[in-house]
Design an enzyme around this catalytic site. Structure first.
Site, PDB file in Angstrom:
ATOM      1  N   GLU A 100       0.832  -1.211   0.000  1.00 39.25           N
ATOM      2  CA  GLU A 100       0.000   0.000   0.000  1.00 39.25           C
ATOM      3  C   GLU A 100       0.869   1.266   0.000  1.00 39.25           C
ATOM      4  O   GLU A 100       1.874   1.338   0.711  1.00 39.25           O
ATOM      5  CB  GLU A 100      -0.859  -0.038   1.280  1.00 39.25           C
ATOM      6  CG  GLU A 100      -1.827   1.118   1.438  1.00 39.25           C
ATOM      7  CD  GLU A 100      -2.674   0.974   2.726  1.00 39.25           C
ATOM      8  OE1 GLU A 100      -2.346   0.106   3.569  1.00 39.25           O
ATOM      9  OE2 GLU A 100      -3.654   1.735   2.863  1.00 39.25           O
ATOM     10  N   LYS A 114      -9.312   2.475  -2.649  1.00 47.98           N
ATOM     11  CA  LYS A 114      -9.643   1.842  -1.363  1.00 47.98           C
ATOM     12  C   LYS A 114     -11.038   2.266  -0.895  1.00 47.98           C
ATOM     13  O   LYS A 114     -11.350   3.454  -0.859  1.00 47.98           O
ATOM     14  CB  LYS A 114      -8.586   2.248  -0.327  1.00 47.98           C
ATOM     15  CG  LYS A 114      -8.655   1.527   1.008  1.00 47.98           C
ATOM     16  CD  LYS A 114      -7.451   1.943   1.874  1.00 47.98           C
ATOM     17  CE  LYS A 114      -7.350   1.179   3.173  1.00 47.98           C
ATOM     18  NZ  LYS A 114      -6.143   1.583   3.940  1.00 47.98           N
ATOM     19  N   CYS A 127      -5.581  -3.186   2.013  1.00 47.66           N
ATOM     20  CA  CYS A 127      -5.512  -3.280   3.483  1.00 47.66           C
ATOM     21  C   CYS A 127      -6.875  -3.423   4.169  1.00 47.66           C
ATOM     22  O   CYS A 127      -7.479  -4.483   4.104  1.00 47.66           O
ATOM     23  CB  CYS A 127      -4.720  -2.081   4.028  1.00 47.66           C
ATOM     24  SG  CYS A 127      -3.865  -2.480   5.595  1.00 47.66           S
TER      25      CYS A 127
END
Lengths: 536, 536
Positions: A44, A111, A147
């Site tokens: 990330e 994300k 994540c």
């Protein structure tokens, strides 16, 4: 057709896009020179490091990171490159990942789940994506997530529903005790529920209070861990999928918790020193257990030649303290100094004699001793460009059993999130690897040695009682009533909580330290200094 | 039918629900005993204070705040009481306001716009409401909103569309220079756009780095300010509406910016000292402008009898510094000490002689002097329970022109967000009220006096150049290129930015100070210490 994937556990330098770009290019070049690979996955926010914090508000910084993506696209057009970066789109910023292939951006994922709890502040910076991302690559349908996304079963399922055969996830997931096991269990369960293999690539390295542990892994569609990378080290792992199944490969064993904690502290110290350009580290070595462990950690992190230990005895220091300090310094092969502090203590006592006339001896005089040590250690740090490590532990930080600008003076606090009982466990663990801490340091009663025959237990409940009370109050937000109901004495609970509540001003000026618990002091626990809240 | 509304600008104590509840009850009782009132409005999160930070994760704290609402409902059933509290509903927490009437909750509003920028972290704690709230009270339709909501025209309009004749808004809006004017202009424009009068009630008081300025106001449906309360003081104001129009009343004049800044600093110091239970304040008085201003602020905040000033001359201190310090202490009527630091400096020099043999004199020796002062001042603070005020300004904090554990030692930093040029402006402003700072302090060149004939300008660009560069880099996130393009010399820009980038570790251990700019160091600017970002 098989699909060969390289998982790159890398340690990006926060804020330096150019350096991170060069590292990425170098990594890609090395991989293609030695291996036939289809896909290379980085963690990330690879280009900026994680967390870049308010650097994300700087337009020049964001521009550089976005420009770098286009330059990366042409580095190895035959390989799919997956990297994370802060994507600017209009006036919105996303925490994004791209897959680069054949000189183009094949797909971009934004994300969807932005963590804004604990140490995370992603809603301060980012807008949330709203779509799953699945792209076709060499005949396979590959999903991308970042994540926090894979901690949510619905995101994993939505990516499966969008057609993914394999899910890749880019992470900068910070360590705490047991975190790797927690990740494998939870994300494995989401893989199983969606019947979707997940390739999990994590960052590695220390960044101020955070340590990223790497510990990348692959879970199959049944939620079983079929590959596990090393922890706390940069590593390139190659795994191969055939028909959506991982071809069996060698795999690290499950990490041992005490060893993970120790490695986290070593990595945290090493990276702080190196990334901030210090010429090594120094510390005050008192003959007590805390500084003994810090010395061992520092030597393991930096090498004996880069560490100096300083004894700073006063008239209250017992001979065994000096002996044990000197003994450990010798065992560990570090440069050792002994500088008695009485001349400075006496100077201050004389200077303040008139002002303090008629007052009685109290902690003021103890603090003066601690602060004289702070002045000497900081002078040695300043003169040599070596980082001063503080040696206080989490139990002390919790109850304020430490002197501001005294033993709290220093740039980095390795044990800030290590409760006293864990300090002992880690010291014993280290001695099992090779005996470096004199046995007496492990067995004598803890003392600050700021007054005659002083013991920690004069002022504090025994650590066997104090540490679990602190964990309940600080890490689990339990009230005094709840802790007492769990069997602790009202007196100990009341005393401990009152001390915690009253010490926030000290913690706010304390050095940054390495987070290894689920709630560390620092960005993780945000309490007002001025507060009428009384836990008891 | 006319509607009489009391706007209560109150200073809640963070975290102490019981104390805040008692203050609210007392206020209601006092009002009903002296006035005929229909509605009493308190600020945002009245029951907990703002911002409670991670106390909001404590179940006991939330339970107490929610229980208090039901107790409040019966205090004055004939009056409508509007208070703010963290509303627990299921497992969600809302930043809410209730209107209590006739022993019941007449309506509850959940804040829709949760600020998560600058000093704000509301998304860490709260879920967002989704509905406007309009209730009928004594024949009028009244809308409720909370703080950030009214900075958004769509929320004001939606409340109007839901039927509101008047909008009440509860606020905990922290001060920065010019904030009151900004509020009146923006919220006035939203009132005008929706053709809806807005009654704006703000909290007042210092809370760590924040100061709430009060400065409550009423705007009519044309966006004109028709009532303005006092700033920086607790106050109950009564306004009366008849047919949706405010009956004309006396109104504070527009606040003068320099006077607002000064009042913010005074209020911040006073509340930090009082709420944290200190017996007064002490400071090192050097004969320079920064400590001269801090002394004036401290005396204005706490009274001369609660402030002590200490001169700590070294061999580099000029006679005029001591003279001016003593002179100001006498003018202001504070207790004054003079404690030369040479004995301690000499003791450390001797103790370190062997270790430092063969090295050359550098900032290490300057730091030792500053730290000896820190030890003396902290000893005096510890012995008496008086808060040590640090005297560094924002320009110094920006470039790291300060010594950790030296002049940075202390519990509270009044000038932390005051750039050097504003320090001069505030000093001159204070002297216009009555001359307390000797004229020479205002006119001599600034010096740290840590080396022979030292001047700030030896190490730093002139403040007339430095301060605007810092404002552009720190407050406006401009890049070096942008600042140079605005006409500043590349050398000065490069030097300033390099110093700012390299000083984060110092700021992280600095005392909390009062925010008066749009971006202060502290919760407002979150930068990594370990960082490869180079602004130049």
């Amino acid at each position: 057709m098989p699909l060969k994937i390289a998982l790159v556990q890398t340690d990006s330098l926060i804020g330096n896009v150019a350096a991170n770009f060069n590292r990425i290019v170098e990594t890609i070049t090395n991989i293609r020179n030695s291996l036939v690979i289809d896909l290379i996955i980085f963690p990330e926010l690879t280009l900026t490091g994680y967390p870049p914090e308010d650097l994300l508000f700087r337009r020049d910084f964001i521009r550089d990171a976005n420009n770098a993506i286009f330059q990366l696209a042409n580095i190895a057009p035959e390989i799919g490159i997956v990297v994370g970066f802060p994507e600017l789109s209009g006036d919105k910023l996303y925490n994004s990942a791209v897959i680069l292939s054949e000189g183009c951006v094949l797909a971009t994922y934004r994300k969807q789940k932005l963590p804004n709890y604990g140490v995370f502040d992603e809603m301060r910076y980012f807008s949330a994506g709203t779509q799953p991302c699945v792209f076709e690559f060499k005949g396979q349908f590959i999903g991308l997530t970042i994540c926090e996304d894979v901690w949510h079963a619905d995101i994993v399922q939505a990516t499966k529903d969008a057609g993914a055969d394999i899910l890749l996830t880019l992470n900068a997931s910070p360590f705490h005790s047991g975190k790797a096991q927690q990740r494998e269990t939870l994300i494995g369960s989401h893989a199983k529920a969606a019947h979707l293999p997940i390739v999990y690539v994590n960052a590695v390295g220390g960044q101020d209070e955070l340590v990223f542990d790497g510990a990348s892994f692959v879970t199959n569609a049944d939620g079983e861990i079929v590959f596990r990378a090393a922890e706390f080290t940069e590593q390139i792992s190659v795994v191969e999928f055939e028909n959506g199944q991982l071809i069996p490969t060698t795999c690290e064993p499950i990490y041992a918790p005490i060893s993970s904690d120790y490695k986290a502290l070593v990595r945290g110290i090493r990276n702080y020193v190196q990334k901030n350009g210090f010429k090594g580290a120094i510390l005050g070595l008192s003959g007590g257990i805390d500084s003994a462990l810090v010395l061992a950690l520092a030597v393991d992190a930096l090498g004996a030649e880069n560490v100096e230990a300083v004894s700073l005895p006063s008239k209250y220091t017992q001979a065994m303290s000096n002996d044990d300090a000197q003994k450990q310094a010798k065992i560990m092969g570090v440069k050792y100094h002994c500088i008695p502090i009485e001349p400075a203590v006496n100077a201050f006592t004389d200077m303040l004699a008139d002002t303090f006339a008629g007052t009685s001896h109290d902690t003021t005089e103890e603090n003066i001793q601690a602060r004289c040590r702070g002045v000497v250690l900081m002078a040695m740090s300043n003169k040599q460009g070596k980082l001063l490590l503080t040696t206080g532990n989490k139990s002390e930080m919790s109850v304020g059993y430490a002197t501001l600008y005294g033993d709290m003076a220093g740039g980095f606090a390795p044990l800030k999130d290590v409760p006293k009982l864990l300090v002992y466990d880690l010291a014993r663990y280290r001695n099992e690897l090779s005996p470096v801490i004199p046995e007496r340091v492990l067995t004598r009663p803890p003392s600050a040695e700021l007054a005659p025959n002083q013991c920690d237990s004069d002022s504090l409940p025994a650590y066997e009682i104090l540490d679990p009370i602190l964990a309940r109050y600080i890490e689990q937000d339990q009230s005094a009533d709840e802790i007492i109901a769990a069997g602790f004495s009202p007196d100990a609970v009341t005393r401990a909580i009152r001390l915690v509540d009253g010490s926030e001003y000290k913690r706010r000026q304390s050095a940054t330290g390495i987070r290894i618990s689920e709630r560390a002091f620092g960005r993780d626990r945000r309490y007002p200094i001025t507060s009428g809240y009384r836990g008891t």
